[in-house]
Design an enzyme around this catalytic site. Sequence first.
Site, PDB file in Angstrom:
ATOM      1  N   GLY A  66      25.412  73.719   3.455  1.00  0.00           N
ATOM      2  CA  GLY A  66      25.857  72.340   3.274  1.00  0.00           C
ATOM      3  C   GLY A  66      26.563  72.214   1.943  1.00  0.00           C
ATOM      4  O   GLY A  66      26.070  72.701   0.921  1.00  0.00           O
ATOM      5  N   ALA A  67      27.729  71.569   1.951  1.00  0.00           N
ATOM      6  CA  ALA A  67      28.533  71.508   0.725  1.00  0.00           C
ATOM      7  C   ALA A  67      28.896  70.077   0.367  1.00  0.00           C
ATOM      8  O   ALA A  67      29.987  69.783  -0.100  1.00  0.00           O
ATOM      9  CB  ALA A  67      29.782  72.365   0.869  1.00  0.00           C
TER      10      ALA A  67
ATOM     11  N   GLY B  21      24.559  70.131  -2.158  1.00  0.00           N
ATOM     12  CA  GLY B  21      24.870  71.551  -2.026  1.00  0.00           C
ATOM     13  C   GLY B  21      25.775  72.053  -3.138  1.00  0.00           C
ATOM     14  O   GLY B  21      25.524  73.099  -3.746  1.00  0.00           O
TER      15      GLY B  21
ATOM     16  N   PHE C  40      23.359  45.993  -8.147  1.00  0.00           N
ATOM     17  CA  PHE C  40      23.098  46.559  -6.827  1.00  0.00           C
ATOM     18  C   PHE C  40      21.750  46.066  -6.326  1.00  0.00           C
ATOM     19  O   PHE C  40      20.922  45.592  -7.108  1.00  0.00           O
ATOM     20  CB  PHE C  40      23.116  48.097  -6.918  1.00  0.00           C
ATOM     21  CG  PHE C  40      24.149  48.734  -6.003  1.00  0.00           C
ATOM     22  CD1 PHE C  40      25.492  48.586  -6.267  1.00  0.00           C
ATOM     23  CD2 PHE C  40      23.764  49.459  -4.882  1.00  0.00           C
ATOM     24  CE1 PHE C  40      26.445  49.148  -5.434  1.00  0.00           C
ATOM     25  CE2 PHE C  40      24.707  50.022  -4.037  1.00  0.00           C
ATOM     26  CZ  PHE C  40      26.054  49.878  -4.311  1.00  0.00           C
TER      27      PHE C  40
ATOM     28  N   ASP D  81      21.187  69.080  11.256  1.00  0.00           N
ATOM     29  CA  ASP D  81      21.100  70.536  11.389  1.00  0.00           C
ATOM     30  C   ASP D  81      19.988  71.139  10.531  1.00  0.00           C
ATOM     31  O   ASP D  81      19.164  71.922  11.012  1.00  0.00           O
ATOM     32  CB  ASP D  81      22.435  71.203  10.999  1.00  0.00           C
ATOM     33  CG  ASP D  81      23.630  70.632  11.752  1.00  0.00           C
ATOM     34  OD1 ASP D  81      23.492  69.573  12.384  1.00  0.00           O
ATOM     35  OD2 ASP D  81      24.712  71.248  11.695  1.00  0.00           O
TER      36      ASP D  81
ATOM     37  N   GLN E 221      16.717  53.949   7.389  1.00  0.00           N
ATOM     38  CA  GLN E 221      17.312  52.775   6.757  1.00  0.00           C
ATOM     39  C   GLN E 221      18.456  52.193   7.585  1.00  0.00           C
ATOM     40  O   GLN E 221      19.365  52.905   7.997  1.00  0.00           O
ATOM     41  CB  GLN E 221      17.855  53.142   5.381  1.00  0.00           C
ATOM     42  CG  GLN E 221      18.502  51.964   4.674  1.00  0.00           C
ATOM     43  CD  GLN E 221      18.714  52.232   3.195  1.00  0.00           C
ATOM     44  OE1 GLN E 221      19.667  52.894   2.810  1.00  0.00           O
ATOM     45  NE2 GLN E 221      17.801  51.748   2.384  1.00  0.00           N
TER      46      GLN E 221
ATOM     47  N   HIS F 120      21.439  49.736   7.103  1.00  0.00           N
ATOM     48  CA  HIS F 120      22.217  49.106   6.033  1.00  0.00           C
ATOM     49  C   HIS F 120      22.605  47.708   6.491  1.00  0.00           C
ATOM     50  O   HIS F 120      23.030  47.523   7.625  1.00  0.00           O
ATOM     51  CB  HIS F 120      23.461  49.952   5.735  1.00  0.00           C
ATOM     52  CG  HIS F 120      24.169  49.557   4.471  1.00  0.00           C
ATOM     53  ND1 HIS F 120      24.866  48.385   4.343  1.00  0.00           N
ATOM     54  CD2 HIS F 120      24.280  50.188   3.273  1.00  0.00           C
ATOM     55  CE1 HIS F 120      25.376  48.305   3.114  1.00  0.00           C
ATOM     56  NE2 HIS F 120      25.041  49.384   2.457  1.00  0.00           N
TER      57      HIS F 120
ATOM     58  N   LEU G 225      30.609  51.248   7.496  1.00  0.00           N
ATOM     59  CA  LEU G 225      29.876  50.654   6.377  1.00  0.00           C
ATOM     60  C   LEU G 225      30.775  49.803   5.477  1.00  0.00           C
ATOM     61  O   LEU G 225      31.871  50.200   5.118  1.00  0.00           O
ATOM     62  CB  LEU G 225      29.292  51.798   5.546  1.00  0.00           C
ATOM     63  CG  LEU G 225      28.606  51.410   4.232  1.00  0.00           C
ATOM     64  CD1 LEU G 225      27.239  50.830   4.524  1.00  0.00           C
ATOM     65  CD2 LEU G 225      28.472  52.620   3.331  1.00  0.00           C
TER      66      LEU G 225
ATOM     67  N   GLU H 258      27.466  48.008  -0.299  1.00  0.00           N
ATOM     68  CA  GLU H 258      26.590  47.052  -0.966  1.00  0.00           C
ATOM     69  C   GLU H 258      27.243  46.532  -2.243  1.00  0.00           C
ATOM     70  O   GLU H 258      26.901  45.460  -2.751  1.00  0.00           O
ATOM     71  CB  GLU H 258      25.265  47.754  -1.303  1.00  0.00           C
ATOM     72  CG  GLU H 258      24.203  46.866  -1.898  1.00  0.00           C
ATOM     73  CD  GLU H 258      22.827  47.522  -1.851  1.00  0.00           C
ATOM     74  OE1 GLU H 258      22.476  48.083  -0.795  1.00  0.00           O
ATOM     75  OE2 GLU H 258      22.115  47.498  -2.862  1.00  0.00           O
TER      76      GLU H 258
ATOM     77  N   ARG I 247      17.391  46.819   0.785  1.00  0.00           N
ATOM     78  CA  ARG I 247      18.106  46.849   2.061  1.00  0.00           C
ATOM     79  C   ARG I 247      17.225  46.522   3.262  1.00  0.00           C
ATOM     80  O   ARG I 247      17.665  45.861   4.199  1.00  0.00           O
ATOM     81  CB  ARG I 247      18.751  48.219   2.258  1.00  0.00           C
ATOM     82  CG  ARG I 247      19.933  48.418   1.351  1.00  0.00           C
ATOM     83  CD  ARG I 247      20.523  49.796   1.479  1.00  0.00           C
ATOM     84  NE  ARG I 247      21.691  49.914   0.611  1.00  0.00           N
ATOM     85  CZ  ARG I 247      22.362  51.037   0.424  1.00  0.00           C
ATOM     86  NH1 ARG I 247      21.989  52.151   1.034  1.00  0.00           N
ATOM     87  NH2 ARG I 247      23.402  51.070  -0.369  1.00  0.00           N
TER      88      ARG I 247
ATOM     89  N   HIS J 188      21.914  53.927   8.731  1.00  0.00           N
ATOM     90  CA  HIS J 188      22.678  54.382   7.583  1.00  0.00           C
ATOM     91  C   HIS J 188      22.109  55.629   6.926  1.00  0.00           C
ATOM     92  O   HIS J 188      22.846  56.503   6.480  1.00  0.00           O
ATOM     93  CB  HIS J 188      22.717  53.241   6.557  1.00  0.00           C
ATOM     94  CG  HIS J 188      23.486  53.561   5.324  1.00  0.00           C
ATOM     95  ND1 HIS J 188      24.794  53.984   5.359  1.00  0.00           N
ATOM     96  CD2 HIS J 188      23.137  53.524   4.003  1.00  0.00           C
ATOM     97  CE1 HIS J 188      25.224  54.183   4.113  1.00  0.00           C
ATOM     98  NE2 HIS J 188      24.242  53.932   3.283  1.00  0.00           N
TER      99      HIS J 188
ATOM    100  N   ARG K  73      15.130  53.242   0.664  1.00  0.00           N
ATOM    101  CA  ARG K  73      15.920  53.723  -0.468  1.00  0.00           C
ATOM    102  C   ARG K  73      16.731  52.591  -1.059  1.00  0.00           C
ATOM    103  O   ARG K  73      17.315  51.783  -0.337  1.00  0.00           O
ATOM    104  CB  ARG K  73      16.867  54.832  -0.009  1.00  0.00           C
ATOM    105  CG  ARG K  73      17.829  55.285  -1.067  1.00  0.00           C
ATOM    106  CD  ARG K  73      18.686  56.448  -0.619  1.00  0.00           C
ATOM    107  NE  ARG K  73      19.685  56.097   0.386  1.00  0.00           N
ATOM    108  CZ  ARG K  73      20.808  55.444   0.140  1.00  0.00           C
ATOM    109  NH1 ARG K  73      21.084  55.009  -1.080  1.00  0.00           N
ATOM    110  NH2 ARG K  73      21.664  55.190   1.116  1.00  0.00           N
TER     111      ARG K  73
ATOM    112  N   SER L  78      20.938  57.304  -3.644  1.00  0.00           N
ATOM    113  CA  SER L  78      21.074  58.534  -2.860  1.00  0.00           C
ATOM    114  C   SER L  78      21.983  59.530  -3.557  1.00  0.00           C
ATOM    115  O   SER L  78      21.714  60.730  -3.572  1.00  0.00           O
ATOM    116  CB  SER L  78      21.592  58.231  -1.454  1.00  0.00           C
ATOM    117  OG  SER L  78      22.896  57.718  -1.505  1.00  0.00           O
TER     118      SER L  78
END
Lengths: 300, 564, 410
Positions: free
Chosen positions: B10-11, B15, B113, B210, B229, B231, B241, B244, B275, B342, B377, B382
């Site tokens: 994962g990049a 990652g 936020f 995955d 979650q 959103h 999306l 927020e 949220r 979300h 969250r 995140s």
Amino acid sequence: MKVAYWPGCVSRGFTPELHGSMAKVAPLLDIELVELDRACCTGAGVIAEHNQELADTLNARTFALAQQVEGAAMMMNICSTCQGAQSECQERLDANAEYRAHVNTTLAAEGLSYEKGLTNKNFLWLLVEEIGLEKLRSLVRRPLTNLRVGPFYGCYIVRPRERLGIDQEHPRDQYLDQVIDALGGTVIEYAGMRKCCGFPIITMNKDASLKQAGRHLGDAVDADADCLVTPCPLCHLNLDLQQPLAERLVGRELDMPVLHLPQLVGLALGLEPKELGMNRHVVRPTSVIDWSTSVVGAAG
Amino acid sequence: MPAHDVLIIGAGLAGQRAALAAAQSGASVAIMSKVHPVRSHSVAAAGGINAAISVDDDWHSHAYDTVKGSDFLGDQDAIEVMCSEAPAEVMHLEHIGVTFHRNDKGEMDLRAFGGASMKRTAYVADITGQAMLHVLYEQLMRHHETVERYEEWFTTSLLTDDDGRCAGVIARDVRTGRMEAFQAKNVILACGGAGQAYKPTTNGLIVTGDGIAMAYRAGAPLMDMEMVQYHPTCLVETGILITEGARGEGAHLLNAAGERFMEKSAPNKMELASRDVVSRAEQIEINEGRGVGPDGSGIYLDVTVVPRKRTLEALREIVNLGRDFAGVDITREPITIRPGQHYIMGGVKTDVDGRTPIEGLYAAGEVACVSVHGGNRLGANSLLDTLIFGRRSGEHAAARAAGIGMPRVDAAAQLKQDIARIDSIIARPHDGRRVSEIKNELGELMNRHAAVFRDEAGLQTAREAIGRLKEEAEHAWIDDHGTVFNQDVLGAIELGYMIDCAETTVIGAIERKESRGAQFRTDYPERNDEEWLKHIDVTLGADGPQVSYSPVTITQWQPEERKY
Amino acid sequence: MAETHLPPEKFTVRLRRYDPESGDAPYWDEHTIELAPHRSVLEAVLQARDRFDGSIGIRCSCRQAICGSCGVRVNGEPALACHTHLDAAKRSARDGVIEIEPMGNMPVLKDLIVDMDDVHWKKIRRVTPWLLAKQPVPEREYLVPAESMVDVTQTMACIQCGACVSDCLAMEVDPLFIGPAALAKAYRFVGDPRDDQQFERLNDLAQDPHGMFDCTHCFKCVDACPKDVNPMGQIMRLRRIATSDHHIVDQNNGERHEAAFTSLIRDNGLLWEAELLPRSYGGNSWFGKFHPAAGKELLSSLPAIVKALVRRKVTPAGALKPHRIPKADLRSVQAIFEKVESRDRRYELNLYIAGEDEEPPPPEVPVAAGIVAPIADEPAAPQAASTPTPDEGGPGDGGTPTSPEGSASQ
């Protein structure tokens, strides 16, 4: 209609036949040209590249001069590149009152001032939007029947779409096709019709520049066009003046005449090729002249 | 067989951050992703990243807000790590090139936020995730000699040695179809959440669980999977999306009567409550007939109250989204939104260094559950989570690698098995259902029964249906029989991953007989600290999913009633 | 509200398919799908894939124009599939069928998937695409002007979708051209006051024979870009900073061309084409000395020049004499040059930062009923007026006075 007329530099330099043919065609269309002979070059994007405020100020000066022409409905140009360069400056000037005021401070030395909202149209736009295709059709004396004409727009008059006001209601990127059709000619579509002629990089990367011109001309040859027509004298330079060099670069004979828009219109309105300066092109528009003689012959 | 000290799957932000950290620690590092790194879904994170960098702020305040936001299910030791390390991490990002928005003094600007007690969110217009992801990728390009990149390689399984330690992966080169085994002393899973198990979702099509499923199949416990979650502001039709950040800049939520209904459930924070609270409030308006839109299934988000110039500058992306995806000029009129899936707070259970209970296997970012988000969250936490725990995983894995040899593992057998699995998918007869049909049904099922409001009956229905879908997925057929970019066969494998994620989510939701954070049980509407202040872990045993519990770590903040 | 649940309609899409394993040439494949007209071309492709043929290859993920995966050509023009509405695509279709092809200028791997590594990313890597930060690194953030960060965020907003690369007309004839995306990326660092290598970066891009002076001003990239990055505009800014601030003289006559053009307008008010060529090639004039390298170039142009003379397109007298605007006007034009060029710092209005003046809102704004309370004292307007130009005070926000040094400090 009366317009403040900006002919540009090249139409008075290397393509005098453009300026000349416009002067011949205007009265036939009932356009009164008040030439902005005090105005300077638009900078063709190059001055803006050098100094944006300079280009904006020089063009604001031209716009201000145009706004002083009494009774003029709008400003008109005959060069895609002028249209593009001026539209870019006008976009900034019109977007921001403070900036406009700043530029006007410089113009004040001459007693000039640009007011937001000038209308500036290339002859092509004016033909379609002000005169109208129906009117144009009615004025045709020598329909371009069977003349296969490839439109070559020039980048500056088709992009960017938003700045140039091209949308569903104003499909300005179709106007050349519409005009050819209104004049009775056959529109020839080919791959390069809205691509770049290569002129802006002729001094920087000559091979790439002429390869562009050569390819589009070759596409037009392959599409069996009799000639091209362009609203841009700079495109004309690369497509016509440089055609012998472009031929070498793409390794094929092209022999594709390139007409200025007023020349094509003039031809259909009954003017003679020579009156329109068609003898002064590097690539002889033989096909077009032959065609016009044959039409005259047939008519006679 | 390629071998690396640290192999990252994962990049996205987690990652790439892990890769850079591990490489800096001197390990031989490779990063593998099924898509080009800049396509990773971190790119869609819009609003910003939280860090107590203001001189008036204190990371303890950030930590408390996070604990409260988590509805006290977050592990406080982990939250302390995240919040205390946040300012340095954000400064690091600034130093490597992230173009954070500035204030008049040239300092980083901060925006408000949800759930935060003060302005603490650093941002790049509303493309913060994109800017950060691209800057990290710049660093990967810069460090190309120390970080090997396997771009467009799809991981099919984790390799484990005889002692159950993780020893590498099997992967398929998407471009050529070639399958290969990769040896590694450590594998860091950083391949995101599982939003595609829901429909609609804000998540990209690549977000298919995955890593969560591969770890689960390898025996790792999944934690807090029921915490999903929703959103509060997603476009009604597509689920896209709306950041927020819009509410952070002052936008209002209005019901059909034009009322700012958040007054009822969060009189102080209003639209900037956490949220879960806002999504629930919206859903109540919709359910009770005060929604807007043709079928009353939406809520107005009114951005027109934000000065237009500010909107055009700081919320550029959602101006475009409104125009391009909903035909609305948000600077002139309200836009219709509703809650949408979300993020998943749950994931592979890890410690604060990203270690899973499987030796040699790490997880960071949305794939993991540390747990810093608990039941809910906070917005802009995140991105922080990905960076802090991505970095810590990378560092820890590099250090571990320095002390051990390359594990011995019989990769050939597993490789053969994975090749055979793919061949068998390609060879399936066209007598079952299409992969796409099953995926659609799964998504709609989850969105109906495992969404903002849940109850026993619905969840049981979902569980049964998932069992059937699992069966069907075993026979689901595809069209593409080729090797080059056979996205069809990868889709079939991803479907299996999503079903595992969905199943564990529903199991957790059935298990948790209370309402906390994102889990609201209409049949158990109260939070019940006495019985349920604990994590639910789901592990794949010989007989299927096994449920167990683990304690919540509490350091300085005792559970209290949550009010916004 | 414009937004809606419009009923689905039928649309036909014509996909360019290519299977590298079959040995067959690319072919067209038509599918009819059903979606509301404001849904995207990507959704149409995905519906065709889900319902009719799972083997259709397209890269995609976010569906909201941020991941940059789904660059394609729609009806011959580069676009993001997810960012193109079906109704608009149908309108621009030649025969009512929406044509979707892989992007140009890059090799096709399968169906709509092209090899971006081989072209796009290689070019990106060419421009040293990472910050070379000023040292020492401050303890906290670099203190930089707010507008400079907004400015570079425009190029940061590039999602690397390749749409501009697809139809770059300069790249079409010169595949080695660095190209719009990579040059926009270069500006992202050149314009970043935290970067320490502005001159080196610009010099590198100027001296490359396929570098920033190779752009042919065609605006293709400007229209192709789904994110308003304005690659060509960024290229022009690279040139401007290179020539005006650093006086970099490139191998491709770019700087000389610009200087020649500008000086001809200053001297005459109008362009004198005959003089442009020799001056651009490094001479002063036909009558002055040529730059040694210029001789060959000029010689190669002779056939065209001779032909033009023969055809009386250009008369020797006409070519050798500049056309000028009237004296009084020339003086005014020169006064403008003098005034603007003598400023300590160039003044640039960047519409990306400044935005357009607020127009009064249209008469019937459908504001939802109820409370529309103004928000108190926040958020603060972030853009301070930029530093005024020295002589008369420049206009306010949005202007980016640029200086070669940048203005990062710690």
